[in-house]
Motif scaffolding. Structure first.
Motif, PDB file in Angstrom:
ATOM      1  N   ARG A 137     -12.689   7.177 -55.906  1.00  0.00           N
ATOM      2  CA  ARG A 137     -11.587   8.136 -56.061  1.00  0.00           C
ATOM      3  C   ARG A 137     -10.288   7.454 -56.480  1.00  0.00           C
ATOM      4  O   ARG A 137      -9.211   8.034 -56.358  1.00  0.00           O
ATOM      5  CB  ARG A 137     -11.373   8.898 -54.760  1.00  0.00           C
ATOM      6  N   LEU A 140      -8.242   9.424 -58.978  1.00  0.00           N
ATOM      7  CA  LEU A 140      -7.659  10.613 -58.349  1.00  0.00           C
ATOM      8  C   LEU A 140      -6.412  10.253 -57.557  1.00  0.00           C
ATOM      9  O   LEU A 140      -5.369  10.899 -57.705  1.00  0.00           O
ATOM     10  CB  LEU A 140      -8.683  11.271 -57.425  1.00  0.00           C
ATOM     11  N   TYR A 141      -6.501   9.211 -56.728  1.00  0.00           N
ATOM     12  CA  TYR A 141      -5.371   8.828 -55.884  1.00  0.00           C
ATOM     13  C   TYR A 141      -4.185   8.328 -56.712  1.00  0.00           C
ATOM     14  O   TYR A 141      -3.038   8.613 -56.396  1.00  0.00           O
ATOM     15  CB  TYR A 141      -5.792   7.749 -54.887  1.00  0.00           C
ATOM     16  N   LEU A 158     -11.673  17.090 -50.268  1.00  0.00           N
ATOM     17  CA  LEU A 158     -11.519  16.013 -51.249  1.00  0.00           C
ATOM     18  C   LEU A 158     -12.389  16.230 -52.493  1.00  0.00           C
ATOM     19  O   LEU A 158     -11.942  15.975 -53.614  1.00  0.00           O
ATOM     20  CB  LEU A 158     -11.840  14.661 -50.614  1.00  0.00           C
ATOM     21  N   GLN A 162     -11.230  16.088 -56.361  1.00  0.00           N
ATOM     22  CA  GLN A 162     -11.914  15.184 -57.285  1.00  0.00           C
ATOM     23  C   GLN A 162     -12.447  15.950 -58.500  1.00  0.00           C
ATOM     24  O   GLN A 162     -12.353  15.475 -59.640  1.00  0.00           O
ATOM     25  CB  GLN A 162     -13.066  14.477 -56.551  1.00  0.00           C
TER      26      GLN A 162
END
Length: 260
Positions: A137, A140-141, A158, A162
């Protein structure tokens, strides 16, 4: 008067071929195929076994591209080109071209196109529902805010964040790639590569301008293995997603079989 920044003076190999995609999409496998097809991918000299395993080029750090203005991206690209191709250890005669794999490159396609006159770009895309349940991820972060995606406090959601990132990032990359590069932009569906590797490898070879008669397609196809995570979404409760999510996944070229 400031001296104008010139492109790196390097020994010439055709290229580059750049490979990217949302993290976990299968870029490593595609990079391995491109290497087997005769391209220097800049990782052979690495002493880092993790880097060799992932076929990753760490000379281009996505964080650096986010940190500096776009007009300065060419400095990083010049450094990458120079470090990759200024090596006495490279036997240029043994390669048909050069390139590199770095997943986040899909986020700065315009900079790549403006710096590299002969750029070809391969976007690797995997079923978004499988990607929703990936533990990878990092994009994404780090880049989710660019697409106005918030990280949910409840970890149950989450996968929704995502998937939202996957949809928006791939839509943008495909739009930008087609607009900027035309027929020098290729989308490889990882799922199709796993199911029908020979057909997809032929598409890849054709895109790279290679002679199919001079390659062993069967041997190349042996590189491809379905990962254990293939179609993992079928074991999940997909009720956290809405109709728009499923519609977007289908429009990006994937079959959705909700079996649970």
């Amino acid at each position: 008067m400031k001296a104008r920044l010139q492109k790196a003076s390097v020994k010439r190999l055709p290229g580059p071929v750049v490979i990217g995609g949302v993290g976990g999409s299968g870029t490593r496998v595609v990079a391995e195929l491109v290497k087997k097809l005769g391209f220097y991918m800049g990782v052979a000299e690495s002493r880092n076994p993790d880097r060799l395993k992932k076929n990753d080029n760490k000379l281009l750090n996505g964080k650096d591209f986010k940190r500096i203005p776009q007009k300065r991206h060419r400095i990083l690209l010049r450094q990458c080109e120079k470090k990759m191709l200024h090596s006495k250890k490279i036997d240029y005669a043994s390669y048909v071209g050069w390139g590199f794999k770095n997943p986040t490159t899909h986020l700065y396609l315009k900079s790549l196109k403006e710096y590299f006159d002969s750029l070809k770009y391969i976007l690797v895309i995997r079923n978004g529902l499988d990607m929703a349940y990936s533990n990878n991820r990092r994009q994404l972060y780090y880049w989710g805010s660019r697409f106005h995606i918030d990280i949910p406090e409840n970890r149950k959601y989450l996968p929704v964040a995502q998937l939202d990132y996957w949809i928006k990032a791939n839509r943008r990359a495909i739009h930008e790639g087609k607009k900027l590069l035309g027929n020098r932009f290729l989308v490889i569906h990882y799922d199709r590569l796993c199911v029908n590797p020979k057909k997809e490898i032929k598409r890849l070879a054709h895109f790279l301008g290679l002679d199919l008669e001079k390659m062993n397609i069967d041997s190349l196809a042996d590189i491809i293995r379905k990962p254990e995570s293939f179609e993992r979404y079928k074991k999940q409760d997909l009720s956290i997603f809405n109709k728009k999510h499923f519609r977007a996944v289908r429009r990006l070229g994937f079959v959705v079989n909700k079996t649970k």
